[in-house]
Design a protein around this motif. Structure first.
Motif, mmCIF file in Angstrom:
data_model
loop_
_atom_site.group_PDB
_atom_site.id
_atom_site.type_symbol
_atom_site.label_atom_id
_atom_site.label_comp_id
_atom_site.label_asym_id
_atom_site.label_seq_id
_atom_site.Cartn_x
_atom_site.Cartn_y
_atom_site.Cartn_z
ATOM 1 N N VAL A 733 17.292 93.769 99.663
ATOM 2 C CA VAL A 733 16.006 94.090 100.287
ATOM 3 C C VAL A 733 16.276 94.749 101.637
ATOM 4 C CG1 VAL A 733 13.785 93.228 101.067
ATOM 5 C CG2 VAL A 733 14.971 92.107 99.163
ATOM 6 N N GLY A 734 15.778 95.978 101.778
ATOM 7 C CA GLY A 734 15.947 96.694 103.043
ATOM 8 C C GLY A 734 14.871 96.313 104.053
ATOM 9 N N GLY A 735 15.145 96.609 105.332
ATOM 10 C CA GLY A 735 14.240 96.219 106.420
ATOM 11 C C GLY A 735 13.303 97.327 106.875
ATOM 12 N N PHE A 736 12.537 96.989 107.891
ATOM 13 C CA PHE A 736 11.580 97.909 108.503
ATOM 14 C C PHE A 736 12.128 98.408 109.835
ATOM 15 C CE2 PHE A 736 9.242 95.242 105.624
ATOM 16 C CZ PHE A 736 8.343 96.114 105.020
ATOM 17 N N ILE A 737 11.564 99.541 110.277
ATOM 18 C CA ILE A 737 12.020 100.142 111.533
ATOM 19 C C ILE A 737 10.787 100.571 112.333
ATOM 20 C CG2 ILE A 737 13.444 101.917 112.612
ATOM 21 C CD1 ILE A 737 14.801 102.265 109.854
ATOM 22 N N ASP A 738 10.738 100.159 113.582
ATOM 23 C CA ASP A 738 9.727 100.630 114.528
ATOM 24 C C ASP A 738 10.437 101.456 115.595
ATOM 25 O OD1 ASP A 738 7.715 99.279 113.205
ATOM 26 O OD2 ASP A 738 7.992 97.450 114.396
ATOM 27 N N VAL A 739 10.010 102.700 115.760
ATOM 28 C CA VAL A 739 10.666 103.628 116.688
ATOM 29 C C VAL A 739 9.779 103.841 117.899
ATOM 30 C CG1 VAL A 739 11.683 105.915 116.985
ATOM 31 C CG2 VAL A 739 11.779 104.778 114.748
ATOM 32 N N ARG A 740 10.283 103.479 119.071
ATOM 33 C CA ARG A 740 9.578 103.741 120.325
ATOM 34 C C ARG A 740 10.139 105.025 120.942
ATOM 35 N NH1 ARG A 740 6.803 99.337 122.994
ATOM 36 N NH2 ARG A 740 6.717 97.527 121.589
ATOM 37 N N MET A 741 9.224 105.868 121.445
ATOM 38 C CA MET A 741 9.646 107.151 122.009
ATOM 39 C C MET A 741 8.973 107.372 123.355
ATOM 40 S SD MET A 741 9.425 109.431 118.517
ATOM 41 C CE MET A 741 7.799 108.751 118.128
ATOM 42 N N SER A 742 9.774 107.832 124.297
ATOM 43 C CA SER A 742 9.254 108.139 125.622
ATOM 44 C C SER A 742 8.352 109.366 125.559
ATOM 45 C CB SER A 742 10.400 108.373 126.608
ATOM 46 O OG SER A 742 11.242 107.255 126.675
ATOM 47 N N GLU A 743 7.644 109.607 126.671
ATOM 48 C CA GLU A 743 6.754 110.770 126.741
ATOM 49 C C GLU A 743 7.517 112.058 126.407
ATOM 50 O OE1 GLU A 743 4.081 113.258 130.023
ATOM 51 O OE2 GLU A 743 5.107 111.413 130.600
ATOM 52 N N GLY A 744 6.944 112.861 125.545
ATOM 53 C CA GLY A 744 7.536 114.142 125.189
ATOM 54 C C GLY A 744 8.457 114.107 123.990
ATOM 55 N N VAL A 745 8.726 112.907 123.421
ATOM 56 C CA VAL A 745 9.632 112.788 122.275
ATOM 57 C C VAL A 745 8.798 112.612 121.002
ATOM 58 C CG1 VAL A 745 11.530 111.484 121.253
ATOM 59 C CG2 VAL A 745 11.398 111.749 123.737
ATOM 60 N N SER A 746 9.179 113.331 119.962
ATOM 61 C CA SER A 746 8.500 113.215 118.668
ATOM 62 C C SER A 746 9.502 113.570 117.570
ATOM 63 C CB SER A 746 7.284 114.145 118.593
ATOM 64 O OG SER A 746 7.697 115.496 118.702
ATOM 65 N N PHE A 747 9.135 113.280 116.304
ATOM 66 C CA PHE A 747 10.012 113.697 115.221
ATOM 67 C C PHE A 747 9.202 113.938 113.948
ATOM 68 C CE2 PHE A 747 9.977 109.113 114.435
ATOM 69 C CZ PHE A 747 9.897 109.043 113.050
ATOM 70 N N THR A 748 9.755 114.760 113.102
ATOM 71 C CA THR A 748 9.202 115.013 111.769
ATOM 72 C C THR A 748 10.369 115.012 110.784
ATOM 73 O OG1 THR A 748 9.395 117.402 112.078
ATOM 74 C CG2 THR A 748 7.261 116.396 112.621
ATOM 75 N N SER A 749 10.026 115.077 109.500
ATOM 76 C CA SER A 749 11.054 115.111 108.476
ATOM 77 C C SER A 749 10.656 116.120 107.407
ATOM 78 C CB SER A 749 11.234 113.730 107.846
ATOM 79 O OG SER A 749 12.169 113.791 106.782
ATOM 80 N N PRO A 750 11.609 116.846 106.848
ATOM 81 C CA PRO A 750 11.268 117.792 105.773
ATOM 82 C C PRO A 750 10.978 117.098 104.441
ATOM 83 C CG PRO A 750 13.633 117.798 106.175
ATOM 84 C CD PRO A 750 13.026 116.932 107.236
ATOM 85 N N SER A 751 11.206 115.789 104.366
ATOM 86 C CA SER A 751 10.983 115.062 103.105
ATOM 87 C C SER A 751 10.433 113.688 103.426
ATOM 88 C CB SER A 751 12.299 114.945 102.324
ATOM 89 O OG SER A 751 13.245 114.200 103.076
ATOM 90 N N VAL A 752 10.030 112.971 102.388
ATOM 91 C CA VAL A 752 9.575 111.603 102.576
ATOM 92 C C VAL A 752 10.667 110.653 102.112
ATOM 93 C CG1 VAL A 752 7.133 112.162 102.330
ATOM 94 C CG2 VAL A 752 8.483 111.569 100.299
ATOM 95 N N GLY A 753 10.644 109.472 102.673
ATOM 96 C CA GLY A 753 11.643 108.470 102.325
ATOM 97 C C GLY A 753 11.275 107.193 103.044
ATOM 98 N N VAL A 754 12.148 106.758 103.920
ATOM 99 C CA VAL A 754 11.830 105.598 104.745
ATOM 100 C C VAL A 754 10.635 105.912 105.647
ATOM 101 C CG1 VAL A 754 12.691 104.112 106.579
ATOM 102 C CG2 VAL A 754 14.174 104.716 104.658
ATOM 103 N N PHE A 755 10.638 107.152 106.207
ATOM 104 C CA PHE A 755 9.526 107.620 107.036
ATOM 105 C C PHE A 755 8.730 108.658 106.263
ATOM 106 C CE2 PHE A 755 12.702 106.171 110.066
ATOM 107 C CZ PHE A 755 11.950 105.498 111.022
#
Length: 896
Positions: A733-755
């Protein structure tokens, strides 16, 4: 004999004229501008005789002015400098006496205002103390208004003096033009002889002109003088004079500019910045370089006080359980904000542009004025310059979508609407009206918000020694987005009430306890947070720009199918690429970073890769529930392995969730993997607090266990997916991930998966600050609620009173009082410098005048000696005539 008589007569005439010149010198000893004169003697043309050339007496060639041009010009230059310093000193002393006085200055009123806050903070329930605070607030506002009024009256007084000086310059210019004409006529009529009196009048007029402005001259062949003022502006050319005038400044409109109508031109040209020296130069310099920054500096203090106290007051709770409102009027009131922008008077139609300036950060405010210039190449390109030195603050281009904004030096410029075009200019006055605009907004003692609206409480059954702080309010609206914070969306309560629950001694979560019997996760979640013993642990983010993204992609919603032992067991997470973008808020530079998440990686491994990105941190945790323990009753009992550790139940314990939890929590290997277990008597919940995979293997024969992956983001922690694991099977069983990002930081992904491809980033900023210290124990609880009826609470009053000594201005290092002292010190420095400069200029002027007097002035002793000299020569010449007569009489008697 006639020759001798003529010689005597020429001597009589010449010395009589010399006596007249000397007598005129004596008579004009005290005449202003008079230049000493002298008769220039030349011998007459000799007569040729048989015995040689015989002289024919003397004559006066000219009456000469004893003057040296460079000395006269030096006197003018020194006069101009002295008058400039004198004018500046007079104005500076007036302002210095106003601002530095213990009676009229701001410091006493500011001190009484904060003393009243201190008194109110000591007894927050005292109505008299609250009333005193309102009284002192009115006093502070009145003092700001009075100082601003006096400074602006000084500005008007300077403009009136400039008007009078301009009129005097025009009068002198007309006189000089007429004198030029008269001198030219006189020189022509005198066949080159100089009209000394007219020259004296012109020099005196030029000296008086130099008291008003810097003067330079050139002289033509006919003795007419061209006069230039300031940096070379022609004032008089020959017989013609230019005309100065004053008019409201096109740039600002609240002060006067000096215009010049050139000779032979019908158009007025701006000359304010071209005029230097003299009274005019001193007044302009003081007005624009010293008085204007002083007014702006006073306004900056007023804006900082109003804005910061308003902000802190809004974070408090008043006697009627309402959040504090405005203490002073809003510094960003729409009318005030628009009045900070003045369209240039020379802008061409249409003049439908609407702009405003809002204060965003008092720490960064300066005392400068700014100008927006649409200089091209297109209509949408603009430059913002600082008026005092012309330096470029920023450049930009309007995109045609309104409102458009520009952030600069602690304020935000809004282009609201209108047609902007090349050539347009707008003056920005961020702080000019600050002292005039400040006003008291609170009218009733009940509205004073002295209490904090939040309070914390430790659970009654806590077994640890941890303590929670009283709490501090930071904001009710996010300062970056200007959007209300949901925690304070509903009057009279927190939405929601917050609970802190310790899962282990070092791991806690913050949940919604609006219903204490049913805590639910927050949105965004604050799950599985690490506690550091021995340190002060801040519970909430103080970064208004921080956001959080949770891993809620499709991979998180299911469990892999069980596989036969010995595996391998994989969590089923697919590989995924995350493209991070980090934008520097100050420079705007964007830095891309790519993170590659490997297939079947644990949440812990993924979190570690993400945390390596600057400005990002990841929190990983795994939650699993084991239930429906089935043992078929054969000789081989049901057995369970967790991450390779066989769970052995020793008698007299009975196999079940309770016994399994005890064994798991006592297993050192599982402890090292940060795996903890909790039993409810029916099911067993496992949590890996650092995000390791939880591998579950069932041993025995014909037995099984249901393995469920739990949703940590939903109320009640519902099941996302369940798999039944039979004997000889296992799954990961895999876990969960919460990502905190400072002002100005963001991310995207070209595919779906964990995120998901474009995961929603939610703000973590709640506008509050709490900390826990000490040693908590698993099961300890704390709560944060609304401070209803906290009338004796003085936390917000103390916070406002503390602003007196807090660095507010100049990037957070200068207090209100120090900022005002800087204004006083700058004016004091200007005053002292002007006083010293005046003394030095006076000494130089005295030297120049003395030097001129030594050359051109009348010395009575010298003139007395000349009178005796010329009288003796006159008497001697008369004796020559008398002797010639006797000789002539003797000759006549000889022929009788």
């Amino acid at each position: 004999m006639s020759g001798l008589v003529n010689i005597g007569l020429t001597g009589l005439r010449a010395h009589q004229l010399a006596l007249s010149v000397t007598g005129n010198n004596v008579a004009n000893t005290n005449t202003p501008g008079y230049t000493r004169q002298e008769a220039v003697f030349v011998d007459n043309l000799s007569l040729r005789t048989g015995a040689g050339y015989v002289g024919q007496g003397v004559s006066v060639e000219t009456i000469r002015r004893i003057s040296q041009n460079f000395v006269v010009e030096q006197v003018r230059a020194d006069t101009s400098v002295y008058s400039e310093r004198e004018a500046a000193l007079k104005q500076a002393e007036s302002v210095d006496n106003l601002l530095a006085s213990s009676t009229t200055g701001l410091t006493p009123a500011l001190s009484r205002f904060f003393q009243a806050f201190q008194g109110a903070a000591e007894d927050p329930t005292s109505v008299p103390q609250r009333q005193l605070l309102l009284t002192q607030t009115e006093g502070l506002v009145s003092r700001f208004h009075a100082l601003n009024g006096r400074l602006n009256a000084q500005m008007e007084n300077i403009d009136q003096e400039l008007q009078a000086a301009v009129a005097e310059v025009n009068s002198i210019a007309q006189s000089l033009a007429k004198l030029n004409q008269s001198i030219a006529v006189a020189v022509g009529a005198g066949q080159g002889d100089m009209p000394n009196k007219l020259l004296d009048e012109r020099d005196e007029a030029l000296r008086r002109l130099s008291e008003l402005v810097t003067v330079s001259t050139t002289t033509g062949a006919d003795a007419r003088m061209n006069v230039f003022i300031g940096k070379g502006q022609p004032l008089v050319v020959g017989n013609s004079a230019a005309q100065l005038s004053t008019q409201a400044s096109a740039q600002e409109g609240r002060k006067l500019d000096i215009m010049i109508q050139g000779i032979g031109s019908a158009a007025n040209q701006l000359a304010t910045n071209e005029l230097t020296g003299g009274k005019i130069g001193g007044l302009i310099q003081f007005r624009d370089q010293d008085l204007t920054p002083a007014i702006n500096g006073l306004g900056r203090v007023a804006i900082a006080i109003a804005d910061t106290i308003n902000h802190q007051h809004s974070l408090g709770l008043d006697l009627e359980n309402n959040m504090g409102g405005l203490f002073f009027n809003d510094v960003n009131d729409r009318t005030l904000a628009r009045n900070r922008v003045i369209a240039n008077g020379n802008n061409t139609p249409p003049t439908n542009q609407v702009l405003r300036v809002e204060i965003t950060d008092p720490k960064k405010l300066s005392t400068h004025d700014y100008e927006v210039r649409f200089e091209g190449p297109g209509n949408d390109s603009f430059t913002i310059v600082r008026v005092h030195d012309g330096s470029i603050a920023t450049r930009g281009t309007l995109q045609g979508v309104f409102p458009a904004t520009v952030d600069l030096d602690g304020f935000r410029l809004y282009f609201e609407s209108g047609t902007f075009k090349q050539g347009d200019k707008f003056t920005l006055l961020p702080t000019r009206a600050g002292a005039a605009a400040i006003a008291k907004e609170v009218d009733r003692v009940e509205e004073l918000a002295f209490a904090s609206p939040i309070r914390a409480q430790a659970g009654i059954g806590n077994t640890g020694t941890a303590k929670i702080s009283l709490g501090e309010m930071l904001d009710t609206t996010n300062p970056l987005t200007n959007q209300p914070i949901g925690l304070f969306a509903n009057p009279g309560r927190l939405t929601p009430n917050l609970g802190i629950q310790f899962i282990t001694n070092t791991v806690y979560e913050i949940v919604d306890i609006s219903n204490p019997a049913n805590p639910v996760p927050l949105n965004p979640p604050m799950n599985n947070l690490r506690y550091i013993a021995g340190a002060s642990n801040n519970l909430f983010s103080t970064d208004p720009g921080e956001t959080l993204v949770s891993a809620q992609g499709p991979d998180m919603l299911s469990l892999p199918a069980p596989v036969a032992t010995p595996g391998p067991y994989v969590n089923g997470y697919s590989a995924q690429t995350l493209n991070f973008l980090s934008r520097n808020p100050s420079t705007g530079v964007v830095t891309p970073t790519t993170v590659n998440l490997a297939a079947n990686a644990s949440a812990k491994e993924m979190a570690s890769a993400i945390t390596a990105v600057s400005g990002a941190s990841a929190n990983a945790y795994t939650q699993v529930r084991l239930s429906n323990f089935v043992d078929n009753g054969d000789a081989t009992p049901l057995g369970i392995e967790i991450n390779g550790e066989t769970l052995t139940i020793s008698p007299p314990a009975v196999f079940g969730p309770d016994a399994l939890a005890s064994v798991i929590n006592a297993n050192t290997t599982l402890q090292s993997q940060n795996i903890v277990a909790v039993s409810d008597g029916v099911s067993l919940t496992l949590r890996a607090t650092t995000g390791e995979n939880i591998n579950v293997v069932v041993t025995g024969s014909g037995d099984s266990v249901d393995v469920s992956k739990l949703d940590p983001y939903s109320p009640g922690t519902p099941v996302l997916s369940t798999q039944t694991v039979g004997s000889g099977q296992g799954l990961s069983v895999g876990g969960f991930i919460d990502v905190r990002m400072s002002e100005g930081v963001s991310f995207t992904s070209p595919s779906v998966g964990v995120f998901n491809q474009a995961s929603v980033a939610r703000s973590t900023y709640l506008g509050i600050k709490f900390a826990i210290q000490g040693e908590p124990r698993a099961g300890d609880r704390f709560s944060i609620r609304f401070n209803t009826d906290g009338v004796s609470d003085n936390r917000n009053a103390r916070a406002i009173a503390a602003l007196e000594t807090k660095g507010i201005l100049s990037n957070g290092v200068v207090t209100y009082g120090e900022a005002y002292s800087q204004v006083v010190e700058e004016i004091g420095t200007v005053t002292n410098r002007a006083r010293l400069d005046k003394e030095a200029a006076k000494a130089l002027l005295d030297q120049s005048v003395d030097f001129r007097e030594s050359i051109s002035g009348v010395n009575l002793d010298e003139e007395a000696g000349r009178l005796i000299q010329f009288q003796a020569a006159y008497n001697a010449s008369s004796q020559v005539v008398a002797m010639a007569r006797e000789l002539f009489d003797t000759l006549l008697s000889t022929f009788r």
